[in-house]
Design a protein around this motif. Structure first.
Motif, short mmCIF file in Angstrom:
data_model
loop_
_atom_site.label_atom_id
_atom_site.label_comp_id
_atom_site.label_asym_id
_atom_site.label_seq_id
_atom_site.Cartn_x
_atom_site.Cartn_y
_atom_site.Cartn_z
N LEU A 199 19.35 32.96 98.46
CA LEU A 199 19.85 33.25 96.93
C LEU A 199 20.39 34.41 96.43
O LEU A 199 21.37 34.93 96.01
N ALA A 200 19.48 35.74 96.62
CA ALA A 200 19.92 37.01 96.25
C ALA A 200 20.71 37.32 96.74
O ALA A 200 21.74 37.95 95.97
N ARG A 201 21.39 36.24 97.79
CA ARG A 201 22.96 37.41 98.28
C ARG A 201 24.09 36.54 97.68
O ARG A 201 25.30 37.61 99.08
N LYS A 202 23.74 35.77 97.30
CA LYS A 202 25.23 35.26 96.77
C LYS A 202 25.83 36.14 95.32
O LYS A 202 24.38 36.15 94.80
N ARG A 203 26.96 35.80 95.06
CA ARG A 203 27.20 36.63 94.02
C ARG A 203 26.89 35.51 92.44
O ARG A 203 26.76 36.58 91.28
N SER A 204 26.63 34.56 93.12
CA SER A 204 26.51 33.47 91.66
C SER A 204 25.81 32.23 92.41
O SER A 204 25.96 31.69 93.39
N VAL A 205 25.69 31.52 91.32
CA VAL A 205 24.47 30.36 91.90
C VAL A 205 25.48 28.94 91.35
O VAL A 205 26.23 28.62 89.60
N GLY A 206 25.83 28.14 91.98
CA GLY A 206 26.32 26.82 91.56
C GLY A 206 25.51 25.73 91.27
O GLY A 206 24.53 25.73 92.12
N PRO A 207 26.10 24.61 90.59
CA PRO A 207 25.07 23.31 91.29
C PRO A 207 24.74 22.74 92.17
O PRO A 207 23.56 22.29 92.50
N ASP A 208 25.57 22.74 93.64
CA ASP A 208 25.36 22.45 94.90
C ASP A 208 23.85 23.26 95.57
O ASP A 208 23.37 23.00 96.18
N ASP A 209 24.07 24.11 94.79
CA ASP A 209 22.67 25.52 94.61
C ASP A 209 21.57 25.09 94.39
O ASP A 209 20.43 25.08 95.66
N LEU A 210 21.04 24.24 93.75
CA LEU A 210 20.06 23.60 92.55
C LEU A 210 19.13 22.83 93.86
O LEU A 210 17.98 22.92 93.62
N PRO A 211 20.11 21.84 94.36
CA PRO A 211 19.43 21.08 94.83
C PRO A 211 18.14 21.37 95.85
O PRO A 211 18.74 22.11 96.98
N GLY A 212 17.11 20.88 96.24
CA GLY A 212 16.37 21.31 97.45
C GLY A 212 15.64 23.11 97.02
O GLY A 212 14.79 22.98 97.47
N THR A 213 15.89 23.97 95.58
CA THR A 213 15.47 24.85 96.28
C THR A 213 14.13 24.91 94.63
O THR A 213 15.03 24.25 93.79
N PRO A 214 13.00 24.69 94.52
CA PRO A 214 11.94 24.86 93.86
C PRO A 214 12.51 25.78 92.47
O PRO A 214 13.07 26.93 93.00
N LEU A 215 12.16 25.39 91.46
CA LEU A 215 12.70 25.88 90.36
C LEU A 215 11.66 25.97 88.89
O LEU A 215 10.64 25.29 88.99
N VAL A 216 11.39 26.75 88.41
CA VAL A 216 11.25 26.87 87.16
C VAL A 216 12.25 26.78 85.67
O VAL A 216 12.69 27.56 85.86
N SER A 217 11.68 26.56 85.28
CA SER A 217 12.91 25.78 84.03
C SER A 217 12.33 25.66 82.33
O SER A 217 10.96 25.70 82.64
N THR A 218 13.54 26.39 81.64
CA THR A 218 12.42 25.96 80.30
C THR A 218 12.26 24.53 79.46
O THR A 218 13.08 23.21 80.43
N GLY A 219 11.01 24.00 78.84
CA GLY A 219 10.81 23.69 78.53
C GLY A 219 11.45 22.61 77.31
O GLY A 219 11.02 20.75 76.89
N ARG A 220 12.42 23.47 76.71
CA ARG A 220 13.22 22.77 75.73
C ARG A 220 14.20 21.70 75.82
O ARG A 220 15.05 21.65 76.46
N PRO A 221 13.83 20.48 75.21
CA PRO A 221 15.16 19.63 75.33
C PRO A 221 16.19 19.28 75.45
O PRO A 221 17.36 18.96 75.98
N GLU A 222 16.72 20.23 73.48
CA GLU A 222 17.93 20.16 74.15
C GLU A 222 18.23 21.29 74.58
O GLU A 222 19.70 21.34 75.17
N LEU A 223 17.72 22.53 75.30
CA LEU A 223 18.74 23.53 76.71
C LEU A 223 18.79 22.56 77.44
O LEU A 223 19.52 22.81 78.29
N ILE A 224 17.37 21.56 77.87
CA ILE A 224 17.50 20.54 79.11
C ILE A 224 19.42 20.50 79.21
O ILE A 224 19.17 19.62 79.84
N ALA A 225 19.37 19.54 78.29
CA ALA A 225 20.62 19.02 77.73
C ALA A 225 21.86 19.23 78.03
O ALA A 225 22.49 18.75 78.99
N GLU A 226 21.79 20.99 78.14
CA GLU A 226 22.94 21.61 78.21
C GLU A 226 22.87 22.14 79.37
O GLU A 226 24.15 21.22 80.86
N ILE A 227 21.39 22.26 79.93
CA ILE A 227 21.78 21.96 81.93
C ILE A 227 22.47 21.09 82.75
O ILE A 227 22.96 21.24 83.53
#
Length: 297
Positions: free
Chosen positions: A174-202
């Motif tokens: 993923l570091a070789r890409k200039r940006s990341v789109g929604p299709d890049d994220l499924p299947g990628t192990p992630l850590v994320s904020t736990g704030r519900p309001e931010l989860i809603a925006e994401i």
């Protein structure tokens, strides 16, 4: 309950030893022991599990947290009234790792040029903890990223935007890409904020439920999740302002595309008194922000 005795209590908590605490406080050990015994009688509970080493009881832990808050607030009040004809004391500002905090250095420099008797305290933590300290009166100001409920505060929306992206290990695919789109994220192990309001925006940006993603864990401060990113265990959904200090040889930030951005607010619990250092600093920030806005037009 006397503030003096709470200071004695916190000295014992720091030293983990009654004799060392008494020496630091310039008291005899019997005097200090009597003060703490009186505090325990007043509260109706034991604060220490006494043995070869002093250990805090559950009640002792709760009191230590509250005592720190009470004494910090008391010191703040005393500073505000220790006036020698000019502004003195400390202005406290809390924030997370936000790009909008870049307004602070110039504002602090200018304010100290005008009022050299004033110092600053910067407190960095998650939005929830910063807001909690603002509500408790332990902070004069909080810089918070929206969406956040500001209905109970006086606030000003700051210029600039907080840009979201993915923090990955340098050298990863993923570091070789200039940006990341929604299709890049499924299947990628992630850590994320736990704030519900931010989860809603994401979630809105993704166009799919967060449950479709492989969330390894959530975090309130990115610093606790960096080890997972550096090890390659997961990549982190975060804002650019939180990662600008990181070594580019170890980490790479790739913005989300289409762009996901959020604004920030400078909030205070209520309008500070007109003759206070906090009020003068707020006026300076308003003037600087207004000048910046005019310079862009």
């Amino acid at each position: 309950m006397e503030l003096r005795v709470l200071r004695y209590y916190l000295a014992i908590v720091r030293e983990e030893n009654m004799s060392r605490a008494a020496e630091a406080l310039h008291l005899t050990q019997p005097t200090l022991s009597r003060q703490i015994a009186g505090l325990e009688r007043e509260l109706g509970t034991s604060l220490f599990a006494r043995g070869r080493r002093l250990e805090l009881t559950d009640a002792g832990l709760r009191l230590a947290r509250r005592a720190e808050e009470l004494l910090a607030l008391a010191d703040k009040v005393e500073g505000e009234f220790r006036d020698d004809g000019g502004f003195v004391g400390t202005i406290s500002i809390g924030s997370g790792g936000l790009s909008s905090t870049r307004i602070l250095p110039a504002a602090m420099d200018e304010f100290r040029r005008l009022h050299p008797g004033v110092g600053f305290e910067l407190y960095t933590n998650s939005a929830e903890y910063v807001k909690e300290r603002l509500d408790a009166g332990l902070l004069d100001f909080a810089i918070m990223m929206e969406p956040v409920d500001v209905s109970r505060y006086a606030y000003a929306r700051l210029g600039g935007k907080e840009r979201w992206g993915l923090l990955v290990r340098s050298g990863s695919e993923l570091a070789r890409k200039r940006s990341v789109g929604p299709d890049d994220l499924p299947g990628t192990p992630l850590v994320s904020t736990g704030r519900p309001e931010l989860i809603a925006e994401i979630t809105g940006w993704l166009g799919m439920p967060m449950e479709r993603l492989d969330i390894v864990c959530t975090f309130n401060l990115l610093t606790t999740a960096l080890m997972l990113v550096e090890s390659g265990t997961a990549s982190a959904l975060t804002i650019e302002g939180a990662v600008t200090h990181l070594d580019p040889r170890r980490f790479a930030f790739r913005p989300l595309e289409p762009a996901l951005t959020m604004s920030s607010v400078l909030a205070c619990k209520k309008a500070p008194p007109g003759n206070s250092a906090a009020s003068a600093f707020l006026n300076l920030l308003h003037a600087m922000h207004s000048g910046h806005e005019k310079s862009k037009t």
